[in-house]
Scaffold this active site. Sequence first.
Site, short mmCIF file in Angstrom:
data_model
loop_
_atom_site.label_atom_id
_atom_site.label_comp_id
_atom_site.label_asym_id
_atom_site.label_seq_id
_atom_site.Cartn_x
_atom_site.Cartn_y
_atom_site.Cartn_z
N LEU A 19 0.98 -1.24 0.11
CA LEU A 19 0.02 0.08 -0.06
C LEU A 19 0.90 1.05 0.10
CD1 LEU A 19 -2.70 -1.02 2.57
CD2 LEU A 19 -2.88 -0.96 0.38
N ASP A 20 0.43 2.23 -0.94
CA ASP A 20 1.28 3.47 -0.77
C ASP A 20 1.45 4.11 0.38
OD1 ASP A 20 -0.64 5.46 -1.24
OD2 ASP A 20 -0.81 4.78 -3.30
N LYS A 21 2.29 5.24 0.60
CA LYS A 21 2.32 5.83 1.60
C LYS A 21 1.08 6.61 2.07
CE LYS A 21 6.19 8.12 2.23
NZ LYS A 21 7.20 9.33 2.25
#
Length: 243
Positions: A111-113
């Site tokens: 999951l991206d930031k």
Amino acid sequence: MKTRTARLDKLLGSLGYGSRQEIARLARVGGVELDGVEITDASTRIALTPDLPRRMMIDGRPVDPPQGLLLILNKPLGMTCSHKEDGALVYDVLPDRWRRRDPAISTVGRLDKDTSGLLLLTDDGDLLHRIISPKRHVRKTYRATLARPLAGTEGVLFASGELMLEGEGKPLAPAALEVVSPAEARLTVTEGRYHQVRRMFAAVGNHVETLHRESLGELTLPADLAPGQWRLATPQEAEAIFA
């Protein structure tokens, strides 16, 4: 099936408790107990049973789970799914010694930031690849808030299997859109392309303001896990991923 065994020093070393010499010293001073009995010889072979964390104590605390663990994490915003990048990492919420485990613990996908929600971590490579394999078609459901109201045509396009993302030569597999409010929706996809959900909404002229993953298969993010909290998955929860 025959139960696997491992030498105490090798087992605890693989769990990050220290070098073989350090574990040998720990055992000699009575720091390791199994079923209430001290194990002072670090070469003793230990049966790797699922109930080991209930039976073995290290310095008075339950031993960490052996290889084959699956963790459920409520990933907060601002954390990166990486071992090496600067800034806050998802591994920072785990015990320090877990960074020394062998096999290493890895995130199941990323999951991206700027995305929060359900994230799995495991040291089981076979399980990791089963979950992320395109052949498994594991459903991933996200809740997105959008910069602009939905037009009303997105659901048909996303479900058509004809949407092509910019820079790609293969259309997306059909995805299911559920409208929550004029500018909020749930989107269920079975692929894991780079920034897929954000790019899908961008393709229809919208922008994702917030993105939260709610479920994988039939496994839903537990309501009692606050952002940054994690726990071991039960066997039933592991099976629910593939339901």
